[in-house]
Design a protein around this motif. Structure first.
Motif: not given
Length: 333
Positions: A119-143
Motif C-alpha cells: 500500500l506504499r505506507l510508511r511504518q509511522d503512517a498511523g502517527d498522523r491519525f488525529p491530524d488526518d481525522v481532523a482534516e477529514l472532518m473539515g472536508y465533510f463540513g461547510p466549505e
C-alpha cells in the motif's frame, strides 16, 4: 436498543469471492427486513477469506440493493488513504444515498507489514491519525472561504464519523473529537471495560455529538439448538486460530469437536479473544445478549459472526434480531 450488522464478506471454504459478495447482498436485504439499523463492512487486505477489501465500492453496492438501512464502514483504515480521497469516496456515497452512509475510522493497516509495503505506507503512517481525522472532518463540513482544496462531492455532506478501536488509544481519540465510539470487543475484548470508561469520562461534547455513544460488538452464532450454535461457532474459532498462527485462508467448514482441530494450548486463548459472544438456541442467545448488555451498558450493539453456511448465517441473524427485539429489559435496566 438499536442493533446492527458487521460483515466482513467471508469467503467460505469451497466458494469464491463472487459467492461471498452475493451472500453479502442477500444478507443486507435480509437484515433490513429484520429491522437492523446499520450494515457495516470492514477493510482488510491480502486475506483469502475476506472479500471486503474495496470497502467503499462494496458499501455502494449494498446501499444500492437496500432502501432504508444505514450502510457504512466498520471501518476504513485511515492511514491507508489520503483524507481527501476518503472524503470524495464517502461524499459521493452520501450524495447517492443521502442520510444513509456512515464512516467508521480505524488506525490499523488492515494487514501485515507486506500489506503496508504494497500500500506504499510508511511504518509511522498511523502517527498522523488525529491530524488526518481532523482534516477529514473539515472536508465533510461547510466549505471554508479561501480553502485551497475542497472535496467535491463531500463538502457539506456531513457524513457521520465513528471512531473504531480495540485499545485505549481509539477511546481517547473518540472522546477528544466528540465522536461515537465502536469497540472491537468481538475479537479483542481485553481492554473493553477500561476503554469504555475512558471514553465516557473524557468525552468532550461536539457539533457531532452532545454525549457519549458507545457501541459494543458481539459475535452471534444462533441456531435452533445450543449444539447447532456451538458447531456454527467452530468455523470462526478455526479461522481465528489459523490467522494467529500464520495460516490464514478461507472460512473453514464447521466441526463437531473443536478440540480435535485446535490444540488445547491454543484453544483457551482463542476462546478468550472471542468471549464477547452469544451462542446457541434462541432462548440462550437472548439470555446471553441480555447479560452482555447489562454488564457493559452500551448505547448500541453491532452483531457479527462468520458462519460457513450461508443459509445458517441468515438464520443466525434472524434469531439474533428476535433476541434483540425481546431483550430481558428488567435485567438490562
Amino acid at each position: 436498543m438499536k442493533y446492527s450488522v458487521l460483515d466482513l464478506a467471508p469467503v467460505p471454504e469451497g466458494a469464491d469471492a463472487a459467492t461471498a459478495l452475493r451472500n453479502t447482498g442477500e444478507l443486507a436485504r435480509h437484515a433490513e427486513a429484520l429491522g437492523y439499523h446499520r450494515y457495516w463492512l470492514a477493510e482488510h487486505h491480502n486475506m483469502k477469506g475476506i472479500a471486503s477489501a474495496a470497502t467503499a465500492v462494496l458499501i455502494g453496492h449494498v446501499a444500492g440493493l437496500t432502501q432504508r438501512i444505514r450502510v457504512g464502514a466498520g471501518g476504513i483504515m485511515l492511514p491507508n488513504h489520503a483524507p481527501l480521497a476518503v472524503a470524495e469516496q464517502f461524499g459521493t456515497l452520501a450524495t447517492l444515498y443521502p442520510g444513509r452512509i456512515d464512516l467508521g475510522l480505524g488506525r490499523a493497516p488492515g494487514g501485515d507489514m507486506a500489506v503496508m509495503r504494497a500500500l506504499r505506507l510508511r511504518q509511522d503512517a498511523g502517527d498522523r491519525f488525529p491530524d488526518d481525522v481532523a482534516e477529514l472532518m473539515g472536508y465533510f463540513g461547510p466549505e471554508m472561504p479561501g480553502a485551497v482544496v475542497s472535496a467535491h462531492p463531500g463538502q457539506g455532506t456531513n457524513v457521520p464519523l465513528w471512531m473504531l478501536g480495540s485499545s485505549l488509544y481509539g477511546a481517547q481519540v473518540a472522546a477528544h473529537f466528540g465522536l461515537p465510539y465502536a469497540f472491537a470487543s468481538h475479537f479483542a475484548p481485553a481492554a473493553l471495560e477500561q476503554a469504555a470508561e475512558i471514553y465516557r469520562q473524557k468525552f468532550q461534547p461536539s457539533d457531532h455529538l452532545q454525549k457519549p455513544h458507545f457501541m459494543l460488538a458481539v459475535n452471534v452464532f444462533a441456531a435452533d439448538t445450543d449444539a447447532k450454535g456451538v458447531r456454527l461457532r467452530s468455523s470462526m474459532q478455526q479461522a481465528f486460530y489459523r490467522l494467529r498462527t500464520g495460516q490464514p485462508g478461507q472460512l473453514p467448514r464447521p466441526v463437531d469437536r473443536i478440540e480435535d482441530v485446535i490444540p488445547a494450548a491454543n484453544l483457551g486463548a482463542v476462546n478468550e479473544a472471542l468471549r464477547i459472544t452469544a451462542v446457541g438456541s434462541p432462548a440462550t442467545v437472548r439470555r446471553q445478549l441480555t447479560e452482555l448488555i447489562a454488564r457493559h451498558q452500551p448505547d448500541e450493539v453491532i452483531l457479527t459472526g462468520q458462519i460457513h453456511d450461508h443459509a445458517a448465517r441468515m438464520r443466525s441473524f434472524e434469531i439474533a434480531a428476535g433476541a434483540m427485539r425481546n431483550l430481558d429489559t428488567g435485567l438490562v435496566a
